[in-house]
Structure formats: C-alpha cells, structure tokens
Design an enzyme around this catalytic site. Structure first.
Site, mmCIF file in Angstrom:
data_model
loop_
_atom_site.group_PDB
_atom_site.id
_atom_site.type_symbol
_atom_site.label_atom_id
_atom_site.label_comp_id
_atom_site.label_asym_id
_atom_site.label_seq_id
_atom_site.Cartn_x
_atom_site.Cartn_y
_atom_site.Cartn_z
ATOM 1 N N CYS A 119 0.808 -1.225 0.000
ATOM 2 C CA CYS A 119 0.000 0.000 0.000
ATOM 3 C C CYS A 119 0.842 1.277 0.000
ATOM 4 O O CYS A 119 0.306 2.360 -0.203
ATOM 5 C CB CYS A 119 -0.958 0.003 1.185
ATOM 6 S SG CYS A 119 -2.177 -1.314 1.088
ATOM 7 N N HIS A 258 -3.016 7.407 2.878
ATOM 8 C CA HIS A 258 -3.483 6.117 2.371
ATOM 9 C C HIS A 258 -4.874 5.847 2.951
ATOM 10 O O HIS A 258 -5.122 6.088 4.136
ATOM 11 C CB HIS A 258 -2.506 5.024 2.800
ATOM 12 C CG HIS A 258 -2.971 3.646 2.486
ATOM 13 N ND1 HIS A 258 -3.469 3.302 1.257
ATOM 14 C CD2 HIS A 258 -3.025 2.526 3.253
ATOM 15 C CE1 HIS A 258 -3.801 2.016 1.270
ATOM 16 N NE2 HIS A 258 -3.547 1.521 2.474
ATOM 17 N N ASN A 288 -10.192 0.679 0.067
ATOM 18 C CA ASN A 288 -8.731 0.646 0.032
ATOM 19 C C ASN A 288 -8.292 -0.013 -1.285
ATOM 20 O O ASN A 288 -8.440 -1.218 -1.453
ATOM 21 C CB ASN A 288 -8.224 -0.153 1.245
ATOM 22 C CG ASN A 288 -6.710 -0.261 1.290
ATOM 23 O OD1 ASN A 288 -6.024 0.125 0.348
ATOM 24 N ND2 ASN A 288 -6.194 -0.792 2.382
HETATM 25 O O1 UT7 Z 1 -3.781 -1.076 3.742
HETATM 26 C C1 UT7 Z 1 -2.877 -1.868 4.462
HETATM 27 C C2 UT7 Z 1 -2.899 -1.554 5.888
HETATM 28 N N1 UT7 Z 1 -4.140 -2.048 6.465
HETATM 29 C C3 UT7 Z 1 -4.731 -1.368 7.445
HETATM 30 O O2 UT7 Z 1 -4.285 -0.306 7.806
HETATM 31 C C4 UT7 Z 1 -5.926 -2.005 8.135
HETATM 32 C C5 UT7 Z 1 -5.818 -1.815 9.625
HETATM 33 N N2 UT7 Z 1 -6.870 -2.449 10.388
HETATM 34 C C6 UT7 Z 1 -8.168 -2.053 10.366
HETATM 35 O O3 UT7 Z 1 -8.516 -1.154 9.628
HETATM 36 C C7 UT7 Z 1 -9.139 -2.695 11.340
HETATM 37 O O4 UT7 Z 1 -8.415 -3.408 12.304
HETATM 38 C C8 UT7 Z 1 -10.166 -3.629 10.671
HETATM 39 C C9 UT7 Z 1 -11.095 -2.790 9.812
HETATM 40 C C10 UT7 Z 1 -9.429 -4.649 9.817
HETATM 41 C C11 UT7 Z 1 -10.987 -4.331 11.732
HETATM 42 O O5 UT7 Z 1 -11.596 -3.398 12.608
HETATM 43 P P1 UT7 Z 1 -11.448 -3.560 14.193
HETATM 44 O O6 UT7 Z 1 -12.202 -2.471 14.800
HETATM 45 O O7 UT7 Z 1 -9.982 -3.637 14.496
HETATM 46 O O8 UT7 Z 1 -12.192 -4.913 14.447
HETATM 47 P P2 UT7 Z 1 -11.658 -6.232 15.147
HETATM 48 O O9 UT7 Z 1 -10.806 -6.992 14.203
HETATM 49 O O10 UT7 Z 1 -11.075 -5.884 16.470
HETATM 50 O O11 UT7 Z 1 -13.014 -7.009 15.359
HETATM 51 C C12 UT7 Z 1 -14.010 -6.539 16.263
HETATM 52 C C13 UT7 Z 1 -15.218 -7.448 16.194
HETATM 53 C C14 UT7 Z 1 -14.851 -8.927 16.276
HETATM 54 O O12 UT7 Z 1 -15.856 -9.578 17.046
HETATM 55 P P3 UT7 Z 1 -15.571 -9.986 18.571
HETATM 56 O O13 UT7 Z 1 -14.390 -10.899 18.531
HETATM 57 O O14 UT7 Z 1 -15.288 -8.698 19.278
HETATM 58 O O15 UT7 Z 1 -16.847 -10.642 18.959
HETATM 59 C C15 UT7 Z 1 -14.918 -9.415 14.860
HETATM 60 O O16 UT7 Z 1 -15.247 -10.765 14.747
HETATM 61 O O17 UT7 Z 1 -15.876 -7.290 14.953
HETATM 62 C C16 UT7 Z 1 -16.039 -8.554 14.315
HETATM 63 N N3 UT7 Z 1 -15.946 -8.360 12.883
HETATM 64 C C17 UT7 Z 1 -17.005 -8.054 12.114
HETATM 65 N N4 UT7 Z 1 -18.316 -7.878 12.401
HETATM 66 C C18 UT7 Z 1 -19.129 -7.563 11.383
HETATM 67 C C19 UT7 Z 1 -14.856 -8.414 12.089
HETATM 68 N N5 UT7 Z 1 -15.169 -8.144 10.831
HETATM 69 C C20 UT7 Z 1 -16.509 -7.926 10.807
HETATM 70 C C21 UT7 Z 1 -17.414 -7.584 9.793
HETATM 71 N N6 UT7 Z 1 -18.718 -7.420 10.130
HETATM 72 N N7 UT7 Z 1 -17.047 -7.413 8.500
#
Ligand code: UT7
Length: 338
Positions: A119, A258, A288
């Site tokens: 990225c 980004h 993205n």
């Molecule tokens: O471009 C390259 C660099 N990439 C980035 O910069 C991405 C960086 N990371 C992020 O943007 C975020 O971490 C994500 C968007 C990938 C995820 O968001 P988050 O707020 O960090 O969510 P999480 O992974 O901590 O998940 C929170 C909850 C989980 O449930 P529990 O375990 O708390 O019950 C996940 O299972 O949200 C759940 N979850 C979803 N729920 C509904 C994960 N994905 C989804 C989804 N829909 N699509």
C-alpha cells in the site's frame, strides 16, 4: 548548476464500472452496512469484473488512467521517457505491468518497470520517479499506482473483504528549475511478515493444490495489529517530514493519506493538528485500493488544488512499508477542469 526539481503536471485515474455496496457485501459475508461504516468508513467499492477487463488485470486500470492523463495533458506520447507502475497485483509475474501499459499506449521512447511496496507503493514510486528527474537524466515520466485488490481478496473472510476495492491513478512528473514538486521524503521499511501477507504464489510457497485448498493466495491480515502500526508509523512520518520542512497546521494545505480506514486517517491528522477538512478522504466510495489510494485522492481533489499548496502524502502497507513525502503543488486545479 541550477537545481532540478520533479513536479507533477497532471493526474489521471480510473475506477471500474461495477460498484459493490455494503448491502451486497452483507449478502456475501456475515456483516452489516453499520459495522463497515463505523469500523472502516466504507460504503461501496469498485470491482473490476471479468466482463469489463476481458482477460487483462491491473494493466487494464493503469491503461485507462494513463489514457486519461495523456488526454488531459495533451502530452506527445513520444516524449514519455519512463513508466513506473507501483502494484502488488501485476497481471503476470512477468512481463511487467509497465511493459503492457507501454504497449497499450504506444510509447515508443519509454522504458518501464513495476515496483512492489504494497500500500506504500505509490509513495515509494514517486520518490524513485522524482530522483530519476532530479538526476538530470529524465525530463518527463509517468508514475502509476493501483491494484486489482479483488484478485487477492478472500470473499469468505469478513474481516478483510469489506475493506478493499479496485482502482488506479497516475501522475505526470516533469523537470523544473522552480521550487515546486516533490521536495522531501521520509521512507522506511521493516520486516513484519506475520500480520499482513499473502502466503502462497511466490517462490517461497509455489502454487499447489494444497495452497489453493487452504486459500493461501489471498490477503491475510491481523487487523488490530496492523491498525496500531499504521497509526503510529504514519503519524510519526508526517511529524518528521513536517518538522524538517517547517510545515505547520497553518501552512499545510492538504494531508493525502493512504485510505485504509477512516479512523486511521483522522487519527493521523489529529496528531499533527490539521483539521479534517484539510484531509483528502475518498474511502467511503473507493475503499482501500492499495497502491491506488494516493493518486486516486489527487484525481478526485485535483480541482481544489492551487499552485503553492503544501501537500503531505503518507502511506502504510505490508512489509511493513511506510513514510511521508512533502510536495509543493505546481498548478491551479482549474488548468485541467473539464
Ligand atoms: O492497507 C494496508 C494496511 N491495512 C490497514 O491499515 C488495516 C488496519 N486495520 C483495520 O482497519 C481494522 O483493524 C479492521 C477494519 C481490519 C478491523 O476493525 P477492528 O475495529 O480492528 O475490528 P476487530 O478486528 O477488532 O473485530 C471486532 C469485532 C470482532 O468480534 P468480537 O471478537 O469482538 O466478537 C470481529 O469478529 O468485529 C467482528 N468483525 C465483524 N463484524 C461484522 C470483524 N469483521 C466484521 C465484519 N462485520 N465485517
């Protein structure tokens, strides 16, 4: 001898026709529009489908973007000396995507190559392109960034598939003796394989029935870990480049970040005290696009830009790769307004 600078003289871009919105996404995986908007900030993304690309991959996006650039700038194709394509999703391992683009555009006097820095690819490619011009050896080159991220997105993994979309942008970079253009960059790379990678398809794990069965040809991401590194590293890089060039919230016209997550973008801007209306954000309808995010921001905001505007670009990607660059914009957006 007079110092040569590398200045952007035009922007092109392209996003595919098909729009995959959050309603459709919520029929593909267990997710909702509310969750995606709140946690990522994406409403819809463009996807390059088979019926549009007709056998081509990312080169299709680059070709369209460069065609627009050539049409806008009215540059003579014979004066293009080089094409750099920053992409993680080349059409083939070889030949390079740049080679396909050069053929499609009929650039007879150009050489080209691909660069892979995930990225942060476009940020690195601008630095390489600017250095080629500052060396005095080249006068006019095209730097592209873009990806068909859908080609490596696992549409069975709800933690990654809502994030990504397809698209590409490009800039014309030219030599000038004016004090405009890419002035300074702070770029870094470290080694963090585990949190963000694609395991198979390269020389370490060649494609096999097993690698396909295990779905190892898709993006693997530990979101929370990547999030923390992205905020810290991008914010640090922006702060360093701002301090080094006496840029403050008063004289920064735009932050060009980004587009990985709207929460990351606003956190980076907050750290340096720049208000949100000075941050280029198009993640809501673009998602993205990996190497495409920075040039696609320029593409969409070009009409708002003015000669003399101070821009800070920043990006973060797999590797990890990250950094920030300072560019003094050289023309009023109205130059190419349609
Ligand atoms: O471009 C390259 C660099 N990439 C980035 O910069 C991405 C960086 N990371 C992020 O943007 C975020 O971490 C994500 C968007 C990938 C995820 O968001 P988050 O707020 O960090 O969510 P999480 O992974 O901590 O998940 C929170 C909850 C989980 O449930 P529990 O375990 O708390 O019950 C996940 O299972 O949200 C759940 N979850 C979803 N729920 C509904 C994960 N994905 C989804 C989804 N829909 N699509």
């Amino acid at each position: 001898m007079e110092k040569i600078n590398a200045v952007v003289t035009g922007v092109g871009g392209y996003v595919p026709k098909y729009i995959l919105d959050n309603d459709e996404m919520s029929r593909i995986v267990d997710t909702t529009d509310e969750w995606i908007m709140e946690r990522i900030g994406v409403k819809s993304r463009h996807i390059l489908r088979d019926d549009e690309r007709q056998g081509a991959g990312t080169s299709y996006l680059f070709t369209k973007a460069v065609q627009e650039l050539m049409q806008k700038t009215q540059a003579d194709p014979d004066t293009i000396e080089a094409v750099i394509c920053a992409t993680t999703t080349p059409d083939y391992h070889f030949p390079s995507t740049a080679s396909l683009v050069i053929g499609n555009l009929g650039f007879k006097n150009a050489f080209g190559f691909d660069m892979e820095a995930a990225c942060a690819g476009f940020l690195y490619a601008m630095e390489v392109g600017a250095s080629m011009i500052q060396s005095g050896r080249h006068k006019r080159i095209i730097v592209c960034g873009g990806d068909m991220v859908s080609s490596m997105t696992n549409y069975m993994d709800r933690t990654t598939c809502p994030i990504f979309g397809d698209g590409a942008g490009c800039v014309m970079m030219e030599a000038t003796t004016e004090d405009y253009g890419l002035i300074d960059s702070y770029l870094r790379t470290d080694s963090h394989y585990e949190p963000l990678h694609m395991a198979a398809g390269g020389s370490a794990q060649m494609p096999s029935h097993e690698s396909v069965d295990k779905r190892l040809h898709f993006i693997y991401q530990e979101g929370r870990t990547v999030f923390k590194y992205a905020v810290t590293n991008m914010s640090d890089a922006v702060e360093i480049i701002a301090k080094r060039n006496n840029l403050t919230k008063e004289n920064i016209a735009w932050i060009v970040p980004h587009q990985a997550n709207v929460r990351i973008e606003t956190a980076v801007a907050r750290r340096i005290g720049v208000p949100e209306d000075k941050v280029m954000i198009n993640i809501e309808h673009m998602a993205n696009t990996s190497g495409g995010t920075l040039p696609l921001c320029l593409w969409e905001y070009e009409s708002k830009l003015k000669r003399g505007d101070n821009l800070i670009f920043t990006a973060f990607g797999a590797g990890f790769t990250w950094g920030a660059s300072y560019m003094k914009w050289a023309y009023d957006g109205s130059k190419f307004s349609k």
